[in-house]
Design an enzyme around this catalytic site. Structure first.
Site, mmCIF file in Angstrom:
data_model
loop_
_atom_site.group_PDB
_atom_site.id
_atom_site.type_symbol
_atom_site.label_atom_id
_atom_site.label_comp_id
_atom_site.label_asym_id
_atom_site.label_seq_id
_atom_site.Cartn_x
_atom_site.Cartn_y
_atom_site.Cartn_z
ATOM 1 N N HIS A 1 -12.317 17.086 8.604
ATOM 2 C CA HIS A 1 -12.140 16.519 7.256
ATOM 3 C C HIS A 1 -13.140 15.378 7.050
ATOM 4 O O HIS A 1 -12.811 14.220 7.296
ATOM 5 C CB HIS A 1 -10.721 15.974 7.091
ATOM 6 C CG HIS A 1 -9.680 17.035 6.994
ATOM 7 N ND1 HIS A 1 -9.350 17.635 5.799
ATOM 8 C CD2 HIS A 1 -8.897 17.612 7.936
ATOM 9 C CE1 HIS A 1 -8.397 18.536 6.012
ATOM 10 N NE2 HIS A 1 -8.108 18.538 7.303
ATOM 11 N N LYS B 1 6.720 -17.506 -19.246
ATOM 12 C CA LYS B 1 8.100 -17.023 -19.172
ATOM 13 C C LYS B 1 8.469 -16.591 -17.752
ATOM 14 O O LYS B 1 9.509 -16.980 -17.226
ATOM 15 C CB LYS B 1 8.265 -15.855 -20.138
ATOM 16 C CG LYS B 1 9.691 -15.432 -20.304
ATOM 17 C CD LYS B 1 9.880 -14.836 -21.663
ATOM 18 C CE LYS B 1 11.339 -14.542 -21.913
ATOM 19 N NZ LYS B 1 11.488 -13.714 -23.102
ATOM 20 N N SER C 1 7.537 2.279 -8.559
ATOM 21 C CA SER C 1 6.434 2.625 -7.655
ATOM 22 C C SER C 1 5.231 3.124 -8.470
ATOM 23 O O SER C 1 5.304 3.233 -9.691
ATOM 24 C CB SER C 1 6.889 3.694 -6.664
ATOM 25 O OG SER C 1 7.154 4.883 -7.359
ATOM 26 N N SER C 2 4.166 3.434 -7.764
ATOM 27 C CA SER C 2 2.950 4.002 -8.373
ATOM 28 C C SER C 2 2.299 3.087 -9.411
ATOM 29 O O SER C 2 1.760 3.552 -10.400
ATOM 30 C CB SER C 2 3.231 5.362 -9.026
ATOM 31 O OG SER C 2 3.794 6.222 -8.100
ATOM 32 N N GLU D 1 1.680 -4.311 3.705
ATOM 33 C CA GLU D 1 2.178 -3.702 2.469
ATOM 34 C C GLU D 1 3.492 -3.003 2.766
ATOM 35 O O GLU D 1 3.551 -2.088 3.593
ATOM 36 C CB GLU D 1 1.166 -2.697 1.905
ATOM 37 C CG GLU D 1 1.667 -2.089 0.607
ATOM 38 C CD GLU D 1 0.814 -0.955 0.051
ATOM 39 O OE1 GLU D 1 -0.331 -0.773 0.499
ATOM 40 O OE2 GLU D 1 1.332 -0.246 -0.823
ATOM 41 N N CYS E 1 -11.986 22.154 6.279
ATOM 42 C CA CYS E 1 -10.904 22.601 7.162
ATOM 43 C C CYS E 1 -10.425 24.000 6.758
ATOM 44 O O CYS E 1 -11.102 24.971 7.046
ATOM 45 C CB CYS E 1 -9.778 21.574 7.190
ATOM 46 S SG CYS E 1 -8.798 21.722 8.677
ATOM 47 N N GLY F 1 0.075 0.830 -8.334
ATOM 48 C CA GLY F 1 -1.172 0.378 -7.705
ATOM 49 C C GLY F 1 -0.987 -0.716 -6.674
ATOM 50 O O GLY F 1 -1.846 -1.572 -6.500
ATOM 51 N N GLU G 1 -14.014 13.949 4.466
ATOM 52 C CA GLU G 1 -13.612 13.015 3.396
ATOM 53 C C GLU G 1 -13.035 11.705 3.927
ATOM 54 O O GLU G 1 -13.109 10.674 3.266
ATOM 55 C CB GLU G 1 -12.615 13.684 2.436
ATOM 56 C CG GLU G 1 -11.256 14.075 3.004
ATOM 57 C CD GLU G 1 -11.213 15.496 3.583
ATOM 58 O OE1 GLU G 1 -12.272 16.009 3.980
ATOM 59 O OE2 GLU G 1 -10.103 16.069 3.663
ATOM 60 N N THR H 1 9.000 -8.827 -19.929
ATOM 61 C CA THR H 1 8.997 -9.448 -18.594
ATOM 62 C C THR H 1 10.327 -9.290 -17.859
ATOM 63 O O THR H 1 10.412 -9.586 -16.678
ATOM 64 C CB THR H 1 8.710 -10.961 -18.695
ATOM 65 O OG1 THR H 1 9.766 -11.578 -19.443
ATOM 66 C CG2 THR H 1 7.377 -11.249 -19.356
ATOM 67 N N LYS H 2 11.369 -8.834 -18.584
ATOM 68 C CA LYS H 2 12.710 -8.816 -17.973
ATOM 69 C C LYS H 2 12.798 -8.012 -16.662
ATOM 70 O O LYS H 2 13.371 -8.483 -15.683
ATOM 71 C CB LYS H 2 13.734 -8.321 -19.006
ATOM 72 C CG LYS H 2 15.194 -8.441 -18.575
ATOM 73 C CD LYS H 2 15.660 -9.868 -18.411
ATOM 74 C CE LYS H 2 16.023 -10.629 -19.529
ATOM 75 N NZ LYS H 2 16.359 -11.067 -20.604
HETATM 76 N N1 GLN Z 1 -3.796 25.430 7.975
HETATM 77 C C1 GLN Z 1 -5.000 25.329 8.714
HETATM 78 C C2 GLN Z 1 -4.772 25.014 10.176
HETATM 79 O O1 GLN Z 1 -3.740 24.502 10.545
HETATM 80 C C3 GLN Z 1 -5.950 24.317 8.080
HETATM 81 C C4 GLN Z 1 -5.405 22.931 8.063
HETATM 82 C C5 GLN Z 1 -6.153 21.997 7.150
HETATM 83 O O2 GLN Z 1 -6.819 22.435 6.227
HETATM 84 N N2 GLN Z 1 -6.026 20.715 7.379
HETATM 85 O O3 GLN Z 1 -5.606 25.250 11.000
#
Ligand code: GLN
Length: 558
Positions: free
Chosen positions: A533, A233, A23-24, A151, A396, A26, A535, A198-199
């Protein structure tokens, strides 16, 4: 937000991607890159992740064990690979594209209890793969996909993923022209020998053969490119054509991978095997972006005050992968490389003097997290950043930490805390709302937090509003954003007015439930915390406004 239903122009095609040797290596990035490449040829692509564990979702697993829990807009707690798919395809992936073996079994068992098998004996090796096929077809339909990539989590040879392989085998048997198998396999170069071996890959193909599956294409992952000899091969020993063995060497920027595959004509090979005519390729923007990134010289130094990154003596950045990618996209957008450092918050608890090292950073991120460990250290980090005007971005838990610190040290509310860490605190700045309390009482822990997309109305007088407006994520007449959540605790509205009076600003609110979503500290370069979040919505060519604003100020301050 789903796409309108439209009959696909081609018969739906399916590509199973499986991992060989270990695993890991990519597999997720390879899958996302194949998706991106086919998408750039004008095909409507979607990607499914099939994980072999029995958990219903990734929400109940420790991030150190499993990596990041990626939250979809419709509130599913999924595998971090779904994040890769969203970033590479630049499209939202929904819950329907994620399955675990636990989820599949639950479906089968629920059906059995409802007599939906009509009195038949329900069989492990027949009904379970059929259910997997149902779920794959459902995702294909809901996404209107011309090409669906699946996947398969784990590695060939593990018993746990055998039912997914069986589903693939059955689909191929019924529809040989429309189902492909690609194996992403690892080729080690032992330092004592210096030669690429390659084995292990040959053995992995044999194991796959024993499930009745012959791979159509092998992506040979290795430190270096595969030479002609290795390709020959593998081809000979694995009953394949040499041109179907693709070289997939390590590369320093994962967003280059689609181009590496293109050089090997992987898109053409896949489309030919699926009887699809290649359409005109369009990857200009992506190429331009990567060329710009290559030319960047200066960097911005950001510290992450988290705790889910050590596994034994190794650092595992996987727990924060979306945060890292979001920071990268914004840094690159502003012509900076990202210089990222993991901060040991527990060290700050033992030795507060070491907080001084924060002066070396252009900005600090306190990401999400659960449980008490490291919390006091993070509160110290927030205090240091506030008092020394160091840019601070709280995600968060990072927002909750920022609020607790403000309450303790500015409002002088002694031992103020979150009820998550001290149920008896006199000043529960962060608290649990009644609906959540009831869930905990019932031990209803799975998929029961505030999850997925929620609206947030921005205050026009805030840094956040300016950030979203300048990147055109909002319009002035409708300053509402939708961001993804995953938490149980909330800011306690009882403290709102005193916060506002003493120098904090409530910059964003969910008006449906009257919940605080963004807090900003006034008279500070950038001290912003959001309950959501951000991100999860950062994309390569469309970096997240709050991350970009944070990096912008960090550069300015440095
Ligand atoms: N532990 C916090 C909560 O449950 C913040 C959770 C988080 O950062 N995703 O509210």
């Amino acid at each position: 937000m789903r796409h309108n239903v439209r009959i696909p122009e081609v018969t739906p095609k399916f590509i199973f991607i499986v991992g060989g040797v270990m695993s890991s290596v990519g597999k997720g990035v390879s899958t996302a890159s194949i998706g991106r490449l086919l998408q750039s040829r004008g095909f409507k692509v979607t990607i499914i992740k099939a994980d072999p564990y029995l958990n219903i979702d990734a929400g109940t697993m420790n991030p150190v064990e499993h990596g990041e829990v990626f939250v979809t807009m419709d509130g599913d707690e999924t595998d971090q690979d779904i994040g890769n798919y969203e970033r590479f395809l630049n499209q939202n992936i929904y819950s329907v594209n994620y399955m675990t073996l636990g989820r599949v079994f639950k479906k089968v068992l629920d059906k059995e209890r409802k007599l939906e098998y009509g009195g038949k004996c329900v069989e492990f090796f027949y009904h379970t793969p059929l259910e997997i096929i149902n779920l794959i077809k459902k995702a294909q339909k809901e996404n209107n996909a011309e090409i669906t990539l699946i996947e398969v989590g784990g590695t060939i040879g593990e018993y746990q993923n055998i039912l997914f392989l069986e589903a693939g085998r059955m689909m191929r048997l019924k529809n040989p022209d429309n189902v492909l198998f690609i194996m992403v396999s690892y080729l080690p170069i032992p330092s004592t020998v210096g030669e690429m071996k390659t084995k292990p890959t040959q053995n992995a193909v044999r194991l796959l053969n024993s499930s009745g599956i012959q791979p159509d294409i092998i992506l040979g992952r290795s430190e270096k490119p595969l030479d002609r000899k290795r390709k020959e091969k593998i081809a000979l020993m694995c009953n394949m054509h040499e041109e179907d063995i693709i070289s997939a060497p390590d590369c320093s920027n994962i967003y280059e991978v689609p181009f590496n595959f293109k050089k090997e004509k992987l898109d053409i090979k896949i489309l030919t095997k699926l009887n699809l005519k290649p359409r005109k390729v369009n990857m200009k923007d992506w190429r331009k972006w990567l060329d710009k990134v290559k030319r960047i010289k200066k960097s911005v130094k950001i510290g992450i005050a988290g705790k889910y990154f050590t596994t034994g003596k190794f650092i595992l950045a996987d727990s924060y992968i979306s945060v890292i990618e979001a920071l990268k996209f914004s840094a690159w957008h502003l012509n900076r490389k990202l210089d990222l450092v993991w901060l040991d918050v527990e060290e700050y608890e033992k030795n507060p003097k070491s907080l001084k090292e924060l002066f070396d950073f252009d900005g600090i991120v306190v990401p999400g997290g659960f449980g008490k460990r490291g919390v006091e250290g993070k509160i110290k980090v927030a205090q240091f950043c506030r008092e020394n005007n160091i840019p601070y971005f709280g995600l968060c838990l990072g927002m909750q930490i920022m609020a607790i610190e403000f309450a303790r040290n500015v409002l002088k509310l002694k031992n103020a805390h979150s009820e998550e860490f001290n149920t008896k605190t006199k000043y529960p700045i962060i608290h649990i709302i009644p609906a959540q309390k009831e869930k905990l009482k019932q031990k209803d822990y799975g998929g029961s937090m505030r999850l997925g997309g929620y609206k947030c109305l921005l205050d026009k007088n805030s840094i956040s509003y300016r950030a979203y407006l300048s990147t055109k994520w909002i319009k002035p007449h409708n300053p509402v954003i939708v961001e993804r959540h995953r938490h149980r605790y909330e800011f306690n509205n009882k403290y709102r007015s005193i916060f506002e009076e003493k120098g904090a600003h409530i910059a964003g609110v969910n008006t449906d439930q009257d919940l605080v979503e963004i807090i900003e500290i006034k008279n500070h370069s950038f001290m912003v915390g959001c309950q959501f979040h951000p991100e999860f919505q950062a994309r390569p060519l469309n970096p997240h406004p709050l991350f970009t604003e944070f990096i912008k100020i960090a550069i300015k301050q440095s």
